[in-house]
Motif scaffolding. Structure first.
Motif, PDB file in Angstrom:
ATOM      1  N   SER A 312       6.921  16.709  -2.697  1.00 33.95           N
ATOM      2  CA  SER A 312       8.357  16.032  -2.428  1.00 33.95           C
ATOM      3  C   SER A 312       8.596  16.595  -0.598  1.00 33.95           C
ATOM      4  O   SER A 312       9.639  16.435   0.337  1.00 33.95           O
ATOM      5  N   ALA A 313       7.329  18.002  -0.298  1.00 40.60           N
ATOM      6  CA  ALA A 313       7.716  18.215   0.974  1.00 40.60           C
ATOM      7  C   ALA A 313       7.232  17.274   2.075  1.00 40.60           C
ATOM      8  O   ALA A 313       6.453  17.645   3.681  1.00 40.60           O
ATOM      9  N   SER A 314       6.335  15.671   1.726  1.00 41.66           N
ATOM     10  CA  SER A 314       6.017  15.107   2.405  1.00 41.66           C
ATOM     11  C   SER A 314       6.868  14.196   3.059  1.00 41.66           C
ATOM     12  O   SER A 314       7.996  14.262   3.066  1.00 41.66           O
ATOM     13  N   ARG A 315       6.552  14.146   4.028  1.00 42.98           N
ATOM     14  CA  ARG A 315       7.586  12.898   4.889  1.00 42.98           C
ATOM     15  C   ARG A 315       6.487  11.354   4.694  1.00 42.98           C
ATOM     16  O   ARG A 315       5.289  11.280   4.922  1.00 42.98           O
ATOM     17  N   VAL A 316       7.662  10.215   4.549  1.00 44.75           N
ATOM     18  CA  VAL A 316       6.786   8.996   4.182  1.00 44.75           C
ATOM     19  C   VAL A 316       7.571   8.217   4.841  1.00 44.75           C
ATOM     20  O   VAL A 316       8.224   8.047   4.820  1.00 44.75           O
ATOM     21  N   VAL A 317       6.228   7.114   4.806  1.00 42.15           N
ATOM     22  CA  VAL A 317       6.630   6.137   6.211  1.00 42.15           C
ATOM     23  C   VAL A 317       6.864   4.629   5.406  1.00 42.15           C
ATOM     24  O   VAL A 317       5.860   4.304   4.420  1.00 42.15           O
ATOM     25  N   VAL A 318       7.666   3.812   5.231  1.00 45.64           N
ATOM     26  CA  VAL A 318       8.214   2.874   4.133  1.00 45.64           C
ATOM     27  C   VAL A 318       8.128   1.822   5.059  1.00 45.64           C
ATOM     28  O   VAL A 318       8.643   1.851   5.970  1.00 45.64           O
ATOM     29  N   ARG A 319       6.768   0.832   5.029  1.00 46.63           N
ATOM     30  CA  ARG A 319       6.705  -0.216   6.154  1.00 46.63           C
ATOM     31  C   ARG A 319       6.865  -1.374   5.675  1.00 46.63           C
ATOM     32  O   ARG A 319       6.375  -1.540   4.218  1.00 46.63           O
ATOM     33  N   SER A 320       7.543  -2.498   6.029  1.00 45.91           N
ATOM     34  CA  SER A 320       8.159  -3.676   5.896  1.00 45.91           C
ATOM     35  C   SER A 320       7.280  -4.761   6.166  1.00 45.91           C
ATOM     36  O   SER A 320       6.489  -4.658   6.891  1.00 45.91           O
ATOM     37  N   ASP A 370      17.501   0.448   4.594  1.00 48.45           N
ATOM     38  CA  ASP A 370      17.280   0.118   3.670  1.00 48.45           C
ATOM     39  C   ASP A 370      15.679  -0.681   3.983  1.00 48.45           C
ATOM     40  O   ASP A 370      16.577  -1.989   2.980  1.00 48.45           O
ATOM     41  N   THR A 371      15.054  -0.525   3.938  1.00 43.39           N
ATOM     42  CA  THR A 371      13.823  -1.537   4.397  1.00 43.39           C
ATOM     43  C   THR A 371      13.815  -2.436   2.877  1.00 43.39           C
ATOM     44  O   THR A 371      14.085  -1.555   1.414  1.00 43.39           O
ATOM     45  N   LYS A 372      13.903  -3.676   3.204  1.00 45.36           N
ATOM     46  CA  LYS A 372      12.994  -4.992   2.644  1.00 45.36           C
ATOM     47  C   LYS A 372      11.539  -5.278   2.758  1.00 45.36           C
ATOM     48  O   LYS A 372      11.003  -5.300   3.442  1.00 45.36           O
ATOM     49  N   TRP A 373      11.482  -5.847   1.373  1.00 45.94           N
ATOM     50  CA  TRP A 373      10.127  -6.624   1.475  1.00 45.94           C
ATOM     51  C   TRP A 373       9.078  -5.797   1.820  1.00 45.94           C
ATOM     52  O   TRP A 373       8.033  -5.738   2.650  1.00 45.94           O
ATOM     53  N   ILE A 374       9.100  -4.291   0.817  1.00 48.87           N
ATOM     54  CA  ILE A 374       8.373  -3.991   1.560  1.00 48.87           C
ATOM     55  C   ILE A 374       6.849  -3.921   0.962  1.00 48.87           C
ATOM     56  O   ILE A 374       6.622  -4.728   0.250  1.00 48.87           O
ATOM     57  N   GLY A 375       6.146  -3.787   2.310  1.00 52.62           N
ATOM     58  CA  GLY A 375       3.833  -3.669   1.398  1.00 52.62           C
ATOM     59  C   GLY A 375       3.335  -2.482   1.648  1.00 52.62           C
ATOM     60  O   GLY A 375       2.272  -2.905   1.529  1.00 52.62           O
ATOM     61  N   ALA A 376       4.011  -1.785   2.347  1.00 54.64           N
ATOM     62  CA  ALA A 376       3.402  -0.565   2.337  1.00 54.64           C
ATOM     63  C   ALA A 376       3.809   1.143   2.433  1.00 54.64           C
ATOM     64  O   ALA A 376       4.413   0.814   3.027  1.00 54.64           O
ATOM     65  N   LEU A 377       3.745   1.882   1.673  1.00 56.29           N
ATOM     66  CA  LEU A 377       3.311   3.578   1.769  1.00 56.29           C
ATOM     67  C   LEU A 377       2.210   3.826   2.682  1.00 56.29           C
ATOM     68  O   LEU A 377       1.604   4.275   2.177  1.00 56.29           O
ATOM     69  N   GLU A 378       3.350   5.274   3.210  1.00 55.90           N
ATOM     70  CA  GLU A 378       1.876   6.094   4.080  1.00 55.90           C
ATOM     71  C   GLU A 378       2.577   7.216   3.991  1.00 55.90           C
ATOM     72  O   GLU A 378       3.933   7.583   4.455  1.00 55.90           O
ATOM     73  N   VAL A 379       2.034   7.586   3.330  1.00 54.28           N
ATOM     74  CA  VAL A 379       2.278   9.390   2.978  1.00 54.28           C
ATOM     75  C   VAL A 379       1.077  10.528   3.400  1.00 54.28           C
ATOM     76  O   VAL A 379       0.709  10.227   3.941  1.00 54.28           O
ATOM     77  N   ARG A 380       2.302  11.290   4.357  1.00 57.34           N
ATOM     78  CA  ARG A 380       1.977  12.057   5.921  1.00 57.34           C
ATOM     79  C   ARG A 380       2.068  13.404   4.534  1.00 57.34           C
ATOM     80  O   ARG A 380       3.413  14.186   4.945  1.00 57.34           O
ATOM     81  N   GLY A 381       1.458  14.129   4.940  1.00 59.63           N
ATOM     82  CA  GLY A 381       1.509  15.570   4.835  1.00 59.63           C
ATOM     83  C   GLY A 381       2.005  16.319   3.190  1.00 59.63           C
ATOM     84  O   GLY A 381       1.321  15.331   2.301  1.00 59.63           O
TER      85      GLY A 381
END
Length: 381
Positions: A312-320, A370-381
């Motif tokens: 829960s402390a991670s920073r997550v990037v959600v990419r479309s 509220d990103t649509k058509w999600i294709g990738a998640l990047e979990v940092r930290g």
């Protein structure tokens, strides 16, 4: 009809509208920031819908209010000599800055509501910076015109009433356009009538536009940019799949969600349904002021993050899958814990224009992120 008494009251109304626009605009701008020391709160879940609705509604109401205010003072522009003193020069310069900045801010803001941006610059950056110019110009103009404001605010609107305070009544013509003597009773509309007509007209503008935010008034929303209840699955669409150029990629049976992190993995379409266990009722609210509450079902984002080795402390990037515009979102803290990757909207599978196969949904967020058509998640930290 044109008098300092009328202008001072119009100015107070306009100042209140500008203050509301400025403060709610600052709250809206925080949606664009990713500063670690400024986490986005998740409560109230309808916070952005409320503040942005106020921002857009007061902005629209300010357009006729500004025009009435300009009507009330424009004869001052033809006084002779045009620059009789340093004070009058400063007054005119401050007024020119205020008027020009305000008109640019309101006109481009309204065009943005219509999704038409012919001006060729980054609207968010310029709108944010110009807001400080407008507020600064207002404060400067108020400081210069303070004697007039005091005089006009102390004068009653009824024709024939004059100020009883000696310091400003001794020679009011030198400070305002009200004149030292009561004007003759006009045959037409009075000062109070002008204010009543202005209030009624602006009230109509507000009622016929606020329906895009306040659901019970939706049927009255003749001036609303969008009707909240109209759109696929009962929710408006800000940007279609065709406009984003993702229709083929989003509907490809071979679509996969790529999750990167300490333990990378991927999910296919058949993997989504068993994971979509959380159902939430959250509003979707756009920067154009419209908002609607909907039922969403999907995958808790934190579940996928933890599976990839994050916390829960991670920073997550959600990419479309989309190109151009806002194609990613970053989440941390409580936003990460509360967000879901929606698979269903109002009881049925997501329409492609709402972000099929996956769409990010979280509390107190702008629809744009509220990103649509999600294709990738990047979990940092």
């Amino acid at each position: 009809m044109r008098s300092t008494a009328l202008t001072a009251r119009l100015g107070r109304a306009l100042g209140t509208a500008f203050a509301l626009c400025f403060l709610t605009g600052l709250l809206s701008y925080t949606q664009y920031l990713t500063w670690a020391w400024l986490p986005k709160p998740v409560v109230p879940v309808w916070g952005y819908r409320l503040t942005q609705g106020i921002h857009v509604t007061t902005g629209i109401a300010s357009i006729p209010l500004v025009l009435i205010k300009l009507w009330s003072v424009y004869p001052n522009s033809f006084r002779w000599p045009p620059v009789p003193s340093v004070t009058r020069l400063l007054e005119r310069l401050s007024a020119a800055l205020l008027i020009s900045a305000t008109l640019v801010q309101l006109v481009t803001g309204f065009l943005n509501l219509l999704d038409w941006r012919p001006f060729g610059w980054d609207f968010v950056v310029v709108h944010y910076a110009l807001a400080y110019v407008v507020v600064g110009a207002v404060l400067l103009h108020v400081a210069i015109k303070l004697p007039d404001i005091r005089y006009g605010s102390s004068t009653r609107l009824a024709d024939g009433d004059v100020l009883t305070e000696v310091p400003w009544h001794e020679n009011p013509a030198s400070h305002s356009n009200a004149g030292p003597l009561p004007p003759p009773v006009p045959n037409g509309i009075s000062r109070r009538g002008v204010l009543i007509a202005a209030a009624a007209g602006i009230g109509v503008v507000v009622i016929t536009s606020v329906g895009q935010t306040v659901a019970p008034l939706e049927r009255l929303g003749l001036l609303a940019v969008r009707q909240p209840g109209r759109g696929p699955q009962g929710v408006p669409v800000g940007r279609t799949a065709e406009e984003a150029g993702v229709t083929a990629a989003a509907t490809d049976p071979a679509w996969r969600l790529e999750v990167t992190g300490p333990r990378a993995y991927a999910l296919g379409l058949d993997d989504l349904e068993p994971l979509a266990t959380r159902q939430v009722r959250l509003p979707v609210a756009a920067g154009q002021g419209w908002g609607v509450t909907a039922e969403w079902r999907g995958i808790p984002l934190l579940d996928l993050v933890q599976r990839a080795g994050g916390t829960s402390a991670s920073r997550v990037v959600v990419r479309s899958l989309g190109k151009g515009g806002i194609t990613k979102a970053e989440l941390t803290g409580s936003q990460l814990e509360q967000a879901i990757l929606a698979t269903h909207l109002n009881g049925s599978r997501l329409d492609v224009d709402h972000g099929y196969p996956l769409r990010l949904v979280g509390p107190n967020r702008a629809e744009l992120f509220d990103t649509k058509w999600i294709g990738a998640l990047e979990v940092r930290g």
